[in-house]
Design a protein around this motif. Structure first.
Motif, PDB file in Angstrom:
ATOM      1  N   ASP A   1      16.423   8.322 -35.374  1.00  0.00           N
ATOM      2  CA  ASP A   1      17.704   8.397 -36.077  1.00  0.00           C
ATOM      3  C   ASP A   1      18.656   9.377 -35.399  1.00  0.00           C
ATOM      4  N   SER A   2      18.113  10.500 -34.907  1.00  0.00           N
ATOM      5  CA  SER A   2      18.966  11.503 -34.266  1.00  0.00           C
ATOM      6  C   SER A   2      19.521  10.983 -32.937  1.00  0.00           C
ATOM      7  N   ILE A   3      18.684  10.288 -32.144  1.00  0.00           N
ATOM      8  CA  ILE A   3      19.148   9.720 -30.869  1.00  0.00           C
ATOM      9  C   ILE A   3      20.174   8.630 -31.136  1.00  0.00           C
ATOM     10  N   ARG A   4      19.916   7.805 -32.142  1.00  0.00           N
ATOM     11  CA  ARG A   4      20.849   6.733 -32.490  1.00  0.00           C
ATOM     12  C   ARG A   4      22.204   7.313 -32.896  1.00  0.00           C
ATOM     13  N   THR A   5      22.185   8.415 -33.631  1.00  0.00           N
ATOM     14  CA  THR A   5      23.429   9.060 -34.062  1.00  0.00           C
ATOM     15  C   THR A   5      24.234   9.558 -32.866  1.00  0.00           C
ATOM     16  N   VAL A   6      23.561  10.207 -31.910  1.00  0.00           N
ATOM     17  CA  VAL A   6      24.243  10.711 -30.714  1.00  0.00           C
ATOM     18  C   VAL A   6      24.854   9.565 -29.917  1.00  0.00           C
ATOM     19  N   LEU A   7      24.092   8.484 -29.735  1.00  0.00           N
ATOM     20  CA  LEU A   7      24.588   7.332 -28.986  1.00  0.00           C
ATOM     21  C   LEU A   7      25.783   6.685 -29.683  1.00  0.00           C
ATOM     22  N   LEU A   8      25.721   6.627 -30.998  1.00  0.00           N
ATOM     23  CA  LEU A   8      26.825   6.046 -31.761  1.00  0.00           C
ATOM     24  C   LEU A   8      28.083   6.897 -31.636  1.00  0.00           C
ATOM     25  N   GLU A   9      27.921   8.206 -31.686  1.00  0.00           N
ATOM     26  CA  GLU A   9      29.084   9.088 -31.590  1.00  0.00           C
ATOM     27  C   GLU A   9      29.729   9.018 -30.213  1.00  0.00           C
ATOM     28  N   ARG A  10      28.910   8.890 -29.175  1.00  0.00           N
ATOM     29  CA  ARG A  10      29.451   8.785 -27.820  1.00  0.00           C
ATOM     30  C   ARG A  10      29.977   7.383 -27.529  1.00  0.00           C
ATOM     31  N   GLY A  11      29.289   6.384 -28.097  1.00  0.00           N
ATOM     32  CA  GLY A  11      29.714   5.006 -27.895  1.00  0.00           C
ATOM     33  C   GLY A  11      29.406   4.509 -26.497  1.00  0.00           C
ATOM     34  N   PRO A  12      29.531   3.200 -26.263  1.00  0.00           N
ATOM     35  CA  PRO A  12      29.300   2.658 -24.919  1.00  0.00           C
ATOM     36  C   PRO A  12      30.386   3.126 -23.961  1.00  0.00           C
ATOM     37  N   ARG A  13      30.003   3.468 -22.753  1.00  0.00           N
ATOM     38  CA  ARG A  13      30.957   3.956 -21.751  1.00  0.00           C
ATOM     39  C   ARG A  13      31.664   2.764 -21.107  1.00  0.00           C
ATOM     40  N   ILE A  14      32.978   2.748 -21.226  1.00  0.00           N
ATOM     41  CA  ILE A  14      33.772   1.653 -20.665  1.00  0.00           C
ATOM     42  C   ILE A  14      34.522   2.158 -19.436  1.00  0.00           C
ATOM     43  N   VAL A  15      34.254   1.563 -18.289  1.00  0.00           N
ATOM     44  CA  VAL A  15      34.902   1.977 -17.041  1.00  0.00           C
ATOM     45  C   VAL A  15      35.585   0.777 -16.394  1.00  0.00           C
ATOM     46  N   ASP A  16      36.494   1.071 -15.495  1.00  0.00           N
ATOM     47  CA  ASP A  16      37.200   0.025 -14.758  1.00  0.00           C
ATOM     48  C   ASP A  16      36.322  -0.463 -13.612  1.00  0.00           C
ATOM     49  N   VAL A  17      35.957  -1.731 -13.640  1.00  0.00           N
ATOM     50  CA  VAL A  17      35.074  -2.289 -12.600  1.00  0.00           C
ATOM     51  C   VAL A  17      35.807  -3.301 -11.727  1.00  0.00           C
ATOM     52  N   SER A  18      37.140  -3.297 -11.794  1.00  0.00           N
ATOM     53  CA  SER A  18      37.915  -4.291 -11.057  1.00  0.00           C
ATOM     54  C   SER A  18      37.673  -4.203  -9.547  1.00  0.00           C
ATOM     55  N   ASN A  19      37.383  -2.995  -9.048  1.00  0.00           N
ATOM     56  CA  ASN A  19      37.164  -2.830  -7.605  1.00  0.00           C
ATOM     57  C   ASN A  19      35.701  -2.587  -7.261  1.00  0.00           C
ATOM     58  N   PHE A  20      34.828  -2.740  -8.235  1.00  0.00           N
ATOM     59  CA  PHE A  20      33.408  -2.503  -7.987  1.00  0.00           C
ATOM     60  C   PHE A  20      32.751  -3.753  -7.415  1.00  0.00           C
ATOM     61  N   LYS A  21      31.970  -3.580  -6.361  1.00  0.00           N
ATOM     62  CA  LYS A  21      31.283  -4.699  -5.734  1.00  0.00           C
ATOM     63  C   LYS A  21      29.843  -4.731  -6.224  1.00  0.00           C
ATOM     64  N   PHE A  22      29.545  -5.692  -7.081  1.00  0.00           N
ATOM     65  CA  PHE A  22      28.207  -5.810  -7.636  1.00  0.00           C
ATOM     66  C   PHE A  22      27.239  -6.322  -6.568  1.00  0.00           C
ATOM     67  N   PRO A  23      26.005  -5.816  -6.562  1.00  0.00           N
ATOM     68  CA  PRO A  23      25.038  -6.215  -5.531  1.00  0.00           C
ATOM     69  C   PRO A  23      24.612  -7.679  -5.664  1.00  0.00           C
ATOM     70  N   VAL A  24      24.245  -8.267  -4.547  1.00  0.00           N
ATOM     71  CA  VAL A  24      23.762  -9.657  -4.530  1.00  0.00           C
ATOM     72  C   VAL A  24      22.289  -9.655  -4.907  1.00  0.00           C
ATOM     73  N   SER A  25      21.921 -10.512  -5.822  1.00  0.00           N
ATOM     74  CA  SER A  25      20.525 -10.659  -6.239  1.00  0.00           C
ATOM     75  C   SER A  25      20.329 -12.091  -6.717  1.00  0.00           C
TER      76      SER A  25
END
Length: 204
Positions: free
Chosen positions: A9-33
């Motif tokens: 519950d404590s870890i879930r609370t911390v994650l909820l307060e921080r929320g998912p990290r949203i970054v700009d990936v428009s120039n990010f090159k994802f690896p081929v797999s």
């Protein structure tokens, strides 16, 4: 392979307060797999029926695993183990890029995913409004976190002060005693504690 920890519950609370990290990936090159395939950043967005593109804020990408994870499913998915999901692997995540379409839609439309999203938003709102069952516990946790954050800040400031002035952290005595045979580091902390009750409590 990353081992996904037990969500308390404590870890879930911390994650909820921080929320998912949203970054700009428009120039990010994802690896081929997966043969010659790779993840496409366009999947971070979803087109609504009115033509509007909205961010899938619940969708997480791990660079180390080159995999996708569902944020609310990571928080609450283990409560719904009986309901299969293409994003149900907490350790590997999802990386079947060839079948991302339609599996991502299948996951978003699944009852388990929707239930996890409801639990996510419900708990998030209750935390903001301080209406959780263990509100007193949460408040106590926050006070404790703030206390140790402030103490750590003071300790780091003293270490930086000693480093800038070329002062050793340890004194000459084999056994240092605060107030008697202590180093500049401990003596400075003792001085600060006279004006900072939390530090005084910690040193005591």
């Amino acid at each position: 392979m990353t081992f996904y920890p037990l969500i308390t519950d404590s870890i879930r609370t911390v994650l909820l307060e921080r929320g998912p990290r949203i970054v700009d990936v428009s120039n990010f090159k994802f690896p081929v797999s997966d043969g010659d395939r790779r993840f496409d950043g366009k999947w971070f967005y979803k087109k609504l029926t009115n033509g509007e593109n909205v961010r899938r804020e619940r969708l997480l990408y791990s660079q180390s695993e080159d995999s996708l994870f569902c944020f609310p499913y990571l928080l609450f998915g283990k409560d719904h183990r009986g309901k299969s999901s293409s994003f149900s692997d907490f350790n590997k995540g999802f990386s079947d890029w060839k079948h991302l379409n339609p599996l991502i839609y299948n996951h978003e439309n699944s009852s388990s995913h929707r239930l996890c999203c409801m639990q996510w938003k419900d708990l998030q709102n209750r935390l903001k409004q301080k209406k959780t069952v263990d509100d007193e516990i949460q408040e106590s946790i926050q006070k404790e976190v703030e206390k140790w954050r402030n103490i750590l800040k003071v300790v780091i400031d003293v270490i930086i002060f000693c480093a800038k002035n070329n002062v050793p952290l340890r004194g000459t005595a084999k056994k240092e005693i605060i107030g008697e045979s202590s180093s500049v580091f401990l003596s400075t902390l003792e001085l600060i504690s006279h004006y900072y009750p939390k530090v005084a409590e910690h040193m005591a």
